[in-house]
Motif scaffolding. Structure first.
Motif, PDB file in Angstrom:
ATOM      1  N   SER A 118      29.097  44.845  36.217  1.00 36.68           N
ATOM      2  CA  SER A 118      29.584  44.545  37.567  1.00 36.68           C
ATOM      3  C   SER A 118      30.316  43.210  37.580  1.00 36.68           C
ATOM      4  CB  SER A 118      28.437  44.564  38.580  1.00 36.68           C
ATOM      5  OG  SER A 118      27.528  43.529  38.312  1.00 36.68           O
ATOM      6  N   LEU A 119      29.843  42.242  36.814  1.00 40.47           N
ATOM      7  CA  LEU A 119      30.542  40.956  36.716  1.00 40.47           C
ATOM      8  C   LEU A 119      31.904  41.105  36.043  1.00 40.47           C
ATOM      9  CD1 LEU A 119      27.595  38.588  35.760  1.00 40.47           C
ATOM     10  CD2 LEU A 119      28.818  38.688  37.931  1.00 40.47           C
ATOM     11  N   VAL A 120      31.970  41.962  35.023  1.00 38.42           N
ATOM     12  CA  VAL A 120      33.249  42.206  34.353  1.00 38.42           C
ATOM     13  C   VAL A 120      34.238  42.829  35.333  1.00 38.42           C
ATOM     14  CG1 VAL A 120      34.381  43.596  32.573  1.00 38.42           C
ATOM     15  CG2 VAL A 120      32.309  42.347  32.014  1.00 38.42           C
ATOM     16  N   VAL A 121      33.785  43.819  36.101  1.00 38.83           N
ATOM     17  CA  VAL A 121      34.673  44.475  37.067  1.00 38.83           C
ATOM     18  C   VAL A 121      35.129  43.491  38.134  1.00 38.83           C
ATOM     19  CG1 VAL A 121      34.751  46.229  38.884  1.00 38.83           C
ATOM     20  CG2 VAL A 121      33.796  46.794  36.652  1.00 38.83           C
ATOM     21  N   VAL A 122      34.213  42.689  38.660  1.00 41.29           N
ATOM     22  CA  VAL A 122      34.573  41.693  39.670  1.00 41.29           C
ATOM     23  C   VAL A 122      35.582  40.699  39.095  1.00 41.29           C
ATOM     24  CG1 VAL A 122      33.684  39.720  40.986  1.00 41.29           C
ATOM     25  CG2 VAL A 122      32.492  41.904  41.054  1.00 41.29           C
ATOM     26  N   SER A 123      35.384  40.294  37.866  1.00 42.34           N
ATOM     27  CA  SER A 123      36.297  39.344  37.235  1.00 42.34           C
ATOM     28  C   SER A 123      37.695  39.933  37.061  1.00 42.34           C
ATOM     29  CB  SER A 123      35.723  38.924  35.876  1.00 42.34           C
ATOM     30  OG  SER A 123      36.640  38.142  35.181  1.00 42.34           O
ATOM     31  N   VAL A 124      37.771  41.145  36.561  1.00 43.65           N
ATOM     32  CA  VAL A 124      39.072  41.767  36.311  1.00 43.65           C
ATOM     33  C   VAL A 124      39.793  42.060  37.629  1.00 43.65           C
ATOM     34  CG1 VAL A 124      40.193  43.849  35.403  1.00 43.65           C
ATOM     35  CG2 VAL A 124      38.434  42.699  34.064  1.00 43.65           C
ATOM     36  N   VAL A 125      39.076  42.630  38.594  1.00 44.70           N
ATOM     37  CA  VAL A 125      39.698  42.953  39.881  1.00 44.70           C
ATOM     38  C   VAL A 125      40.042  41.668  40.645  1.00 44.70           C
ATOM     39  CG1 VAL A 125      39.302  44.062  42.126  1.00 44.70           C
ATOM     40  CG2 VAL A 125      38.635  45.221  40.020  1.00 44.70           C
ATOM     41  N   GLY A 126      39.160  40.676  40.581  1.00 44.03           N
ATOM     42  CA  GLY A 126      39.403  39.414  41.274  1.00 44.03           C
ATOM     43  C   GLY A 126      40.608  38.673  40.735  1.00 44.03           C
ATOM     44  N   THR A 127      40.747  38.625  39.427  1.00 40.00           N
ATOM     45  CA  THR A 127      41.926  37.946  38.868  1.00 40.00           C
ATOM     46  C   THR A 127      43.194  38.725  39.164  1.00 40.00           C
ATOM     47  OG1 THR A 127      41.506  38.954  36.707  1.00 40.00           O
ATOM     48  CG2 THR A 127      40.733  36.692  37.044  1.00 40.00           C
ATOM     49  N   PHE A 128      43.119  40.062  39.206  1.00 35.64           N
ATOM     50  CA  PHE A 128      44.296  40.843  39.586  1.00 35.64           C
ATOM     51  C   PHE A 128      44.712  40.499  41.014  1.00 35.64           C
ATOM     52  CE2 PHE A 128      46.470  44.464  41.433  1.00 35.64           C
ATOM     53  CZ  PHE A 128      47.433  44.725  40.474  1.00 35.64           C
ATOM     54  N   TYR A 129      43.730  40.431  41.906  1.00 40.61           N
ATOM     55  CA  TYR A 129      44.030  40.079  43.296  1.00 40.61           C
ATOM     56  C   TYR A 129      44.646  38.686  43.390  1.00 40.61           C
ATOM     57  CZ  TYR A 129      43.447  38.819  48.169  1.00 40.61           C
ATOM     58  OH  TYR A 129      43.674  38.387  49.438  1.00 40.61           O
ATOM     59  N   LEU A 130      44.043  37.719  42.713  1.00 39.21           N
ATOM     60  CA  LEU A 130      44.560  36.347  42.791  1.00 39.21           C
ATOM     61  C   LEU A 130      45.933  36.208  42.154  1.00 39.21           C
ATOM     62  CD1 LEU A 130      41.347  34.248  42.097  1.00 39.21           C
ATOM     63  CD2 LEU A 130      42.586  34.484  44.245  1.00 39.21           C
ATOM     64  N   PHE A 131      46.182  36.923  41.067  1.00 42.69           N
ATOM     65  CA  PHE A 131      47.468  36.813  40.384  1.00 42.69           C
ATOM     66  C   PHE A 131      48.593  37.530  41.116  1.00 42.69           C
ATOM     67  CE2 PHE A 131      46.924  35.699  35.637  1.00 42.69           C
ATOM     68  CZ  PHE A 131      46.185  34.607  35.964  1.00 42.69           C
ATOM     69  N   PHE A 132      48.313  38.713  41.673  1.00 45.22           N
ATOM     70  CA  PHE A 132      49.403  39.552  42.151  1.00 45.22           C
ATOM     71  C   PHE A 132      49.390  39.856  43.648  1.00 45.22           C
ATOM     72  CE2 PHE A 132      48.533  40.737  37.706  1.00 45.22           C
ATOM     73  CZ  PHE A 132      49.714  40.282  37.149  1.00 45.22           C
ATOM     74  N   LEU A 133      48.256  39.788  44.316  1.00 47.18           N
ATOM     75  CA  LEU A 133      48.187  40.194  45.713  1.00 47.18           C
ATOM     76  C   LEU A 133      47.946  39.044  46.677  1.00 47.18           C
ATOM     77  CD1 LEU A 133      46.032  43.424  45.251  1.00 47.18           C
ATOM     78  CD2 LEU A 133      48.525  43.222  45.329  1.00 47.18           C
ATOM     79  N   PHE A 134      47.363  37.961  46.224  1.00 47.21           N
ATOM     80  CA  PHE A 134      47.049  36.821  47.081  1.00 47.21           C
ATOM     81  C   PHE A 134      48.344  36.186  47.561  1.00 47.21           C
ATOM     82  CE2 PHE A 134      45.531  32.409  47.790  1.00 47.21           C
ATOM     83  CZ  PHE A 134      44.480  32.693  48.647  1.00 47.21           C
ATOM     84  N   PRO A 135      48.468  35.946  48.869  1.00 49.83           N
ATOM     85  CA  PRO A 135      49.720  35.352  49.371  1.00 49.83           C
ATOM     86  C   PRO A 135      49.998  33.993  48.727  1.00 49.83           C
ATOM     87  CG  PRO A 135      48.343  36.124  51.180  1.00 49.83           C
ATOM     88  CD  PRO A 135      47.525  36.240  49.925  1.00 49.83           C
ATOM     89  N   ALA A 136      51.247  33.783  48.378  1.00 48.63           N
ATOM     90  CA  ALA A 136      51.619  32.563  47.657  1.00 48.63           C
ATOM     91  C   ALA A 136      51.488  31.314  48.508  1.00 48.63           C
ATOM     92  CB  ALA A 136      53.042  32.685  47.134  1.00 48.63           C
ATOM     93  N   ASP A 137      51.588  31.436  49.836  1.00 47.47           N
ATOM     94  CA  ASP A 137      51.539  30.247  50.681  1.00 47.47           C
ATOM     95  C   ASP A 137      50.117  29.815  51.007  1.00 47.47           C
ATOM     96  OD1 ASP A 137      51.083  32.478  52.200  1.00 47.47           O
ATOM     97  OD2 ASP A 137      52.168  31.728  53.953  1.00 47.47           O
ATOM     98  N   LYS A 138      49.106  30.615  50.679  1.00 41.99           N
ATOM     99  CA  LYS A 138      47.720  30.206  50.930  1.00 41.99           C
ATOM    100  C   LYS A 138      47.266  29.289  49.802  1.00 41.99           C
ATOM    101  CE  LYS A 138      46.106  33.720  53.878  1.00 41.99           C
ATOM    102  NZ  LYS A 138      44.935  34.160  54.523  1.00 41.99           N
ATOM    103  N   GLY A 139      46.291  28.455  50.081  1.00 44.43           N
ATOM    104  CA  GLY A 139      45.767  27.559  49.068  1.00 44.43           C
ATOM    105  C   GLY A 139      46.623  26.337  48.856  1.00 44.43           C
ATOM    106  N   ARG A 140      47.549  26.100  49.755  1.00 39.80           N
ATOM    107  CA  ARG A 140      48.415  24.925  49.634  1.00 39.80           C
ATOM    108  C   ARG A 140      48.076  23.956  50.750  1.00 39.80           C
ATOM    109  NH1 ARG A 140      52.861  26.173  45.957  1.00 39.80           N
ATOM    110  NH2 ARG A 140      52.701  28.363  45.536  1.00 39.80           N
ATOM    111  N   ASP A 141      48.175  22.671  50.440  1.00 44.93           N
ATOM    112  CA  ASP A 141      47.885  21.687  51.479  1.00 44.93           C
ATOM    113  C   ASP A 141      49.182  21.236  52.142  1.00 44.93           C
ATOM    114  OD1 ASP A 141      48.933  20.224  49.447  1.00 44.93           O
ATOM    115  OD2 ASP A 141      47.255  18.867  49.228  1.00 44.93           O
TER     116      ASP A 141
END
Length: 160
Positions: A118-141
């Motif tokens: 389950s940790l492997v799946v969360v890691s792989v899916v989470g990094t996919f989301y952060l790399f490709f789906l997470f909006p680029a303007d979020k996380g910026r100050d």
């Protein structure tokens, strides 16, 4: 008019800047250590062909991952090649996660193996989301356009 004494002022945080060439020997030393350990692991597993293949594939994947990260960092922002390297980095990291998960899960009891997968799946899916789906303007100050994840820990702590 309030006078402040220089010795009572808060010290300014100075982050030393190093050039990539200054630490190249450290990278070489780390990769040499990894290569040496891999040779020892292959020698110890000389009767197990599957383990030898696993060690070789894991090492090639690690070397390719670091090469892709270096190439990705050298490309200009917004480059199409940069997105290709990002996809390669995600794939190689996912391959390492799945490979290490498989190797470790063979020696674990079922319950721990399920948690590990389950940790492997969360890691792989989470990094996919952060790399490709997470909006680029979020996380910026507001004061800078650089990613918070890429800032130095000292800079992040100074904002707390």
């Amino acid at each position: 008019m309030k006078m402040t004494h220089p010795e009572k002022q808060a010290p300014e945080i100075v982050i030393p800047q190093t050039k990539p060439d200054d630490l190249r020997w450290l990278s070489f030393l780390g990769f040499a250590f990894l290569f040496f350990n891999s040779i020892i692991a292959i020698y110890r597993a000389r009767d197990d062909v599957c383990t030898i293949i696993y060690i070789v594939v894991a090492n090639i994947t690690i070397y390719l991952l670091f090469w892709c990260v270096r190439e990705h960092e050298q490309l200009p922002e917004g480059s199409r090649e940069k997105e290709k390297y990002k996809a390669a980095i995600w794939f190689l990291a996912a391959l390492l996660n799945v490979g290490f998960g498989y190797k470790v899960s063979t020696i674990l009891p079922f319950a721990l193996s399920a948690i590990l997968w389950s940790l492997v799946v969360v890691s792989v899916v989470g990094t996919f989301y952060l790399f490709f789906l997470f909006p680029a303007d979020k996380g910026r100050d507001d004061e800078s356009s650089s990613d918070l994840l890429l800032k130095s820990p000292a800079v992040l702590l100074s904002k707390v």
